[in-house]
Design a protein around this motif. Structure first.
Motif: not given
Lengths: 606, 276
Positions: A88-91, A163-173, A175-183
């Motif tokens: 929540m606060f990371a985003v 959640e697992a999918g979102f969490l790991y793609s959020y963490y490992y991704g 700087g790998k995605f555009s900021p909007k996609v990452h957000l």
């Protein structure tokens, strides 16, 4: 050596506390152990069956089934709260970085997110442990709950996958995605996490305030069972509490890293991280008493019996402990801000205000912690004419408590305001007028809150309970309007100096540890209150607990279990901190040729 | 409140403040902490009548100690001053005599505390008494089920619908009260009836806005009908000598006496709450 002394001191205190708690539990567990052994023998001879021939309970050795489930559930909840809160606060922090173009925020959000992956695994593992423990030890209860909530399990599992999918793609991704996609990934993670929590909350709130079933417990409507009387109050309360708790743990991480930092840059970074974590915790903490009050009110509305058990009966003493803990939280949060002001040039002019803020906090703390009926010897009780003190007794009811907590919130807000303007000098042409308006709003709201609190003693109960709404709204109005004026007031403000990040005193960092531990302990305690309210029922009024553990434990025993659980949680969170910091450690280097199986030394030479 | 001790404490504090302001007495931050701590302790111990129990004084002083410690350590200058004052007291030969007195005094005070504790007459252990026992969801009254969550006083609505009829119930309640309850609960309902002091604890004070005004009428019905013997098994001992009045009173008489209690004390019962 001098610097390391506090570490040893704290370690010693923790070990001593652990020993005291274990000793306390061990002595109290004698009876429970005997009972468990007897039940285990009975199990060996043939498991207890109910009339239908279904297995009702199994017994866990030594500590008993109840304490085992209690501790696992609590640990699962603590990790789950952390895993839900951090995104929540990371985003939000990531968004601030994206919006302002300040890379520091993006780095900070990533640093918070680094704590997630191990915590997620711990949450899942503890959740599995809890499920197995319940299925094995409480088969009848689980059979019933599965019957009521059967169609909720599939969405729960699917959301968990998501959640697992979102969490790991959020963490490992990162700087790998555009900021909007990452957000967007971060927002998805939050939505899915909140959905998981809402489903799990339906199961446990149904046990407290069952709905959608007949008097004998037969299912009428699964949706009514989900949307039971305490479901939404718990959802809201937990959502806010998770952020406060997660912020405090993240702040503790910042403090942990600050104390071990080697360079000024590191110290400045982790000082800032601790500050942001604490800021998040306190911002979320301020509305929490209102959400808790709403939950309590709904419990009372659902059942007078449950309401009285909670606030006037067996569990009311736990609310005194709660008051002491929350008083400590307010004191600790303000203390952190006051000590932090030492590293802000220009903030020394506000130092004289601290004693008045402290006096306000102390008085409110005392009011909040005063019980309605006092612990007294026979001699003392005779002098008082009963367990009620004629003067102090009036502080023991909700009118006084609500007033105290509202004034505490206003005081903490004022501390934050002073902190914020520490190195600023308003240059606005109408600065003094705006300051007077702020002062006026603050004074009028404080007086209004106190007047309503006193008036609460002269009106009927329904009106008195209704007073809490204008009290809360007026405090919110004060905070929002004063903050809005502050924006104008300090636009183009003159700087009186800079904030010297990294030059904060170590004791402020220990205050952050204190806050994190107190938040956790409080969560454990109030979790016990909510679950324990059912007393000798698994599902209140529907399914009785017929096991040997169907009794309400003593306050000391309950506090002991909560304490040991909190210590285990912090031992596990220390592992999370350590694992998170591995990525910044130096790479392993072989000491000699026999160690150098990959030929790293040779590679380095070439 | 005991005016004399409070006035003395205030005067002493003012005197310290003035002496310090005029530099007649030089007090460092630690001395001020000690003075404040003692002033609050004495105010709580001797300034309030009837005296507060030791347990509550202990809790308040714990909070005050925390607050003072927080104040002292908020400022590095104050903290350093406190530290150096402490070290100076220990190493400066000028303070040798006071140091010796402290070194002897501390164990003597501890020993005296142990001695005085051990020579006290035996006391029963303190108990955290719960004032409001939780009621069951429903009770059986002379074969009829009374739902303590859903039911309401059947005569309450008469107060607005039919005041004359309501007054009759109040009168009936008055009769019931003065025939049965007055001996313990007192003629003004303050819990000081002629038998009251034979009980420990004494009966509840219904005039106190924190007793019956906090409760629904069904709660009072349960307490009156079932009395001390009907109290729940949890969180004992309840220490209630209240008889089970269902053996002596009719349902109407119990509802009437409840109405009379609220009318007499000029309080309203807690309304049944709306579910959201």
């Amino acid at each position: 050596m001098k610097k390391k002394l506090p570490f040893y001191l704290i370690a010693t205190v923790v070990v001593v506390l652990m020993l005291i708690a274990l000793n306390h539990l061990w002595t109290n567990w004698d009876a429970a152990r005997e009972l468990s052994n007897a039940l285990a023998e009975k199990d060996a001879a043939g498991a207890p069956m109910d009339d239908g021939g279904t297995l009702e309970y199994r017994e866990f050795p030594v500590i008993g089934s109840r304490v085992l489930v209690w501790m696992i559930a609590e640990l699962h909840l603590m990790f789950a709260a952390f895993v839900l809160a951090v995104p929540m606060f990371a985003v939000i922090i990531e968004f601030i970085g994206y919006y302002t173009g300040d890379k520091r925020y993006d780095d900070l959000a990533y640093e918070f997110t680094k704590l997630l992956s191990t915590s997620f695994s711990f949450t899942a593992t503890l959740g599995a442990m809890l499920t197995f423990a319940l299925i094995i030890l409480y088969p009848r209860l689980m059979g019933y709950l599965v019957n009521i909530f059967s169609w909720t399990f599939l969405p729960y599992v699917l959301l968990f996958f998501a959640e697992a999918g979102f969490l790991y793609s959020y963490y490992y991704g990162w700087g790998k995605f555009s900021p909007k996609v990452h957000l967007a990934l971060g927002i998805g993670l939050n939505i899915v996490g909140t959905g998981i929590m809402f489903i799990a909350n339906a199961w446990l709130t149904f046990m407290n305030s069952p709905a959608g079933v007949t008097e004998t417990g037969a299912l009428i409507s699964t949706w009514d069972a989900i949307n039971n009387f305490t479901w939404m109050p718990i959802n809201i309360h937990r959502l806010i509490a998770n952020v406060a708790f997660g912020g405090s743990i993240a702040a503790a991480y910042g403090a942990f890293k600050f104390l071990g930092a080697k360079t000024d840059e590191e110290r400045a970074h982790y000082d800032w991280m601790g500050y942001i974590g604490n800021f998040i915790a306190i911002i979320a903490f301020l509305p929490l008493p209102f959400a808790g009050y709403w939950l309590g009110k709904e419990i009372y509305a659902y059942s007078q019996t449950l309401g009285i058990v909670m606030m006037g009966g067996t569990f009311s003493w736990l609310f005194i402990i709660q008051a002491v803990l929350i008083g400590n939280l307010f004191l600790g949060a303000n203390y952190y801000l006051w000590v932090s002001m030492e590293r802000i040039e220009g903030a020394e002019r506000y130092r004289k205000a601290i004693k008045w803020l402290l006096a306000s906090i102390t008085i409110c703390f005392i009011v909040w912690a005063t019980p309605h009926s006092l612990v007294a010897s026979i001699e003392e009780a005779r002098k008082m004419g009963g367990a009620h003190h004629p003067i102090l007794g009036v502080l023991g009811v909700m009118s006084a408590k609500n007033t105290a907590v509202n004034v505490l919130i206003l005081t903490t807000y004022l501390s934050f305001l002073l902190y914020r303007r520490g190195n600023k000098e308003a240059t606005h042409p109408r600065a003094s007028l705006l300051k007077n308006i702020q002062f006026g709003i603050f004074s009028v709201v404080t007086i209004f809150v106190i007047v309503l609190g006193v008036a609460g003693y002269f009106v009927d109960a329904t009106t008195r309970i209704g007073f809490s709404v204008p009290q809360v709204l007026s405090v919110l109005f004060a905070m929002i309007s004063i903050a809005a004026i502050d924006v104008f007031l300090f636009r183009n403000a003159k700087s009186k100096g800079e904030i010297k990040w990294g030059q904060i005193k170590a004791r402020a960092q220990y205050a952050l540890f204190f806050l994190a531990i107190t938040f956790t302990w409080l969560m454990g305690l109030m979790g016990y209150v909510r679950a324990g309210l059912r007393q000798h029922y698994h599902v209140y009024g529907i399914m009785e607990d017929t096991s040997a553990h169907a009794f309400t434990p003593t306050l000391g025993f309950a506090a002991g279990v909560v304490s040991v659980t909190v210590l285990i949680f912090f031992a596990l969170i220390a592992i999370v901190f350590w694992l998170s910091s591995l990525s910044t450690k130096k790479k392993w280097e072989p000491k000699d040729a026999s160690d150098d199986v990959y030929g790293l030394a040779e590679e380095a030479r070439s | 409140m005991n005016i004399v001790p409070v006035a003395i404490i205030v005067l002493v504090m003012v005197a310290f403040s003035q002496l310090s302001k005029r530099n007649i007495l030089r007090l460092n931050v630690v001395a001020w902490m000690v003075i404040w701590w003692l002033a609050i302790y004495f105010a709580l111990s001797y300034g309030i009548n009837p005296p507060l129990p030791a347990s509550i004084i202990g809790m308040f002083m714990f909070i005050v100690s925390l607050a003072l410690a927080a104040y002292l350590t908020t400022s590095t200058d104050d903290m350093e001053a406190a530290k150096s004052a402490f070290v100076n007291f220990i190493i400066n030969p000028r303070y040798a005599l006071p140091l010796i007195l402290v070194m002897i005094g501390l164990p003597v005070v501890s020993a005296y505390n142990v001695y005085s504790d051990m020579t006290q007459p035996p006391q029963p252990p303190l108990s955290t008494r719960t004032i409001h026992p939780p009621p069951p969801p429903s009770i059986t009254f002379k074969g009829k089920t009374i739902d303590l969550i859903e039911d309401e006083n059947p005569y309450r609505a008469l107060k607005t619908d039919n005041p004359a009829e309501f007054a009759k119930h109040v009168e009936n309640g008055r009769r019931v009260y003065f025939q049965n309850c007055v001996y313990c609960h007192g003629d003004n309902m303050a819990g000081r009836g002629i038998f009251a002091h034979g009980f420990d604890p004494i009966p509840a004070n219904f005039r106190d806005p924190t007793t019956i005004a906090m409760l629904q009428e069904t709660y009072l019905f349960w307490r009156i009908a079932k009395g001390g013997p009907g109290l729940p098994a949890e969180a004992t001992p309840w220490l209630s000598a209240m008889p089970a009045w269902e053996k002596f009173l009719s349902e109407e008489e119990i509802w009437d006496v409840i109405i009379f209690m609220y009318e007499f004390t000029n309080q309203e019962p807690r309304a049944k709450e709306e579910l959201h």
